[in-house]
Structures are given as structure tokens and as C-alpha cells.
Design a protein around this motif. Structure first.
Motif, PDB file in Angstrom:
ATOM      1  N   PHE A   1      -3.017   5.882   0.209  1.00  0.00           N
ATOM      2  CA  PHE A   1      -4.084   4.747   0.647  1.00  0.00           C
ATOM      3  C   PHE A   1      -3.686   4.602   1.875  1.00  0.00           C
ATOM      4  O   PHE A   1      -4.601   3.866   2.336  1.00  0.00           O
ATOM      5  CB  PHE A   1      -4.368   3.227  -0.412  1.00  0.00           C
ATOM      6  N   SER A   2      -3.046   4.555   2.408  1.00  0.00           N
ATOM      7  CA  SER A   2      -2.848   3.666   3.948  1.00  0.00           C
ATOM      8  C   SER A   2      -2.569   5.185   4.983  1.00  0.00           C
ATOM      9  O   SER A   2      -2.813   4.447   6.245  1.00  0.00           O
ATOM     10  CB  SER A   2      -0.978   3.383   4.297  1.00  0.00           C
TER      11      SER A   2
ATOM     12  N   THR B   1       1.106  -1.077  -0.011  1.00  0.00           N
ATOM     13  CA  THR B   1       0.478   0.201   0.029  1.00  0.00           C
ATOM     14  C   THR B   1       0.529   1.522  -0.168  1.00  0.00           C
ATOM     15  O   THR B   1       1.321   1.425   0.819  1.00  0.00           O
ATOM     16  CB  THR B   1      -1.086   0.633   1.555  1.00  0.00           C
TER      17      THR B   1
END
Length: 194
Positions: free
Chosen positions: A58-59, A54
Motif C-alpha cells: 500500500f505504501s 502501512t
């Protein structure tokens, strides 16, 4: 007599540390119990090629793209230090029991009492080997991904990788790139590749 804490967090992996960090941001100092001797040890001992899949966008992690296992282990250690988290290492929880309105968390060398316990030890803690027919007479080696380190150990050999999730796919690629003679992958259902 058990040590008192407002919250006990069992497990100093990413979920445990982020839980303790979130509590710290609202003024609650949790005590984090970790069985390993170092924060991030589980990540550091994984296979050499491992990278997080990721990306930061997104993380939410304050890390560059696709960090290595060692970079992530270091990030976890730094996170605990930066936030001043109370992490008790080498504390393998053996029992959690109700005690009046709270809980007692027991480890071989210590006990802790808290009104709230958060267990974040992960679901992939213990390797599982299925009972495959013929396993006991198989003359080759069976290696769980938790014990796999590098494809270089299998150069020139034929290897079957069971499973094609992130770990299985990455190990299969590592085996091919490291010179395995033949790599096959076995999957129960078709992988979601488009």
C-alpha cells in the motif's frame, strides 16, 4: 550572495526526499535543506515501539512489512545517499522571501536563491498541549507523545492517554504491555473500529 539552485526543497523527511528524488529522475537537481544534523533524525527520536502501519503493497516503499522507526530512519538516509541528493543538514530555514521572479531562502549561516521552493516540513512539527481546565494544578506529569519513549517509564502507574489515533493506540498498548497499573483512553469521538 545566495547560492543558486533550480529548486529548493525545505525539509528532508519522506515527502521532501521523495520530491527531490522525483525531480532528480527528470534531470532537476534540487537542494534539500534540513534543520536536523542527520536525515531521518525525527523518525529515530520517536518512541521505541513505533512501527509504520502501512505495508509495502500500500505504501510503495521498498521495505518489509511494518518497519521500525529506526529501520525507516535508516531507509531515508540510504535513499538520500543512493539517489545522490544534495541535502544540506543543520540548515534551519528562518525566512523565505520573494526576489524578482524567484525566491530567497534564508538560514542563519546561508542563503539560497531558486525560481521554485517546495515546503515539506510537515504539519506535526511542534507539540501542542491544549489548555485543559485544572492543568496548572495537576500534580502528575503531562507528557506529549513527542517526548514519550517507552511504557517501561510508567510501570506500576495509572496513565490517561488523550487521543486514540495510531500514536495514542500504540502508546496505550505499550503502556499496558510494559506494566502500567491502569491505562485509560480519552477520545473526543468514537474511534472508527469495526
Amino acid at each position: 550572495m545566495p547560492d543558486d539552485a533550480p529548486v529548493i526543497v525545505v525539509g528532508a523527511g519522506p515527502a521532501g526526499l521523495s520530491t527531490a528524488g522525483a525531480l532528480a529522475r527528470v534531470g532537476i537537481r534540487a537542494t534539500v535543506l534540513e534543520r536536523d544534523s542527520e536525515v531521518g533524525a525525527r523518525w529515530a527520536e520517536r518512541y521505541d515501539r513505533l512501527r509504520l502501519h502501512t505495508i509495502r503493497r500500500f505504501s510503495g516503499l521498498a521495505l518489509p512489512r511494518y518497519v521500525s522507526k529506526d529501520e525507516f530512519a535508516r531507509y531515508l538516509r540510504d535513499y538520500a545517499v543512493r539517489l545522490g541528493l544534495d541535502v544540506r543538514l543543520d540548515t534551519d530555514v528562518s525566512r523565505i522571501r520573494r526576489d524578482g521572479d524567484g525566491w530567497v531562502v534564508e538560514a542563519p549561516a546561508a542563503a539560497f536563491r531558486a525560481p521554485l521552493v517546495v515546503i515539506v516540513t510537515g504539519k506535526h512539527n511542534a507539540p501542542v498541549f491544549p489548555e485543559w481546565p485544572g492543568r496548572e494544578t495537576f500534580r502528575g506529569s503531562l507528557v506529549h507523545s513527542s517526548a514519550y519513549r517507552s511504557g517501561a517509564d510508567y510501570a506500576g502507574q495509572g496513565v490517561l492517554v488523550a487521543g486514540f489515533g495510531n500514536t495514542g493506540a500504540e502508546i496505550a498498548a505499550d503502556l499496558v504491555e510494559s506494566g502500567a497499573n491502569r491505562v485509560a483512553v480519552s477520545v473526543r469521538t468514537s474511534p472508527p473500529i469495526t
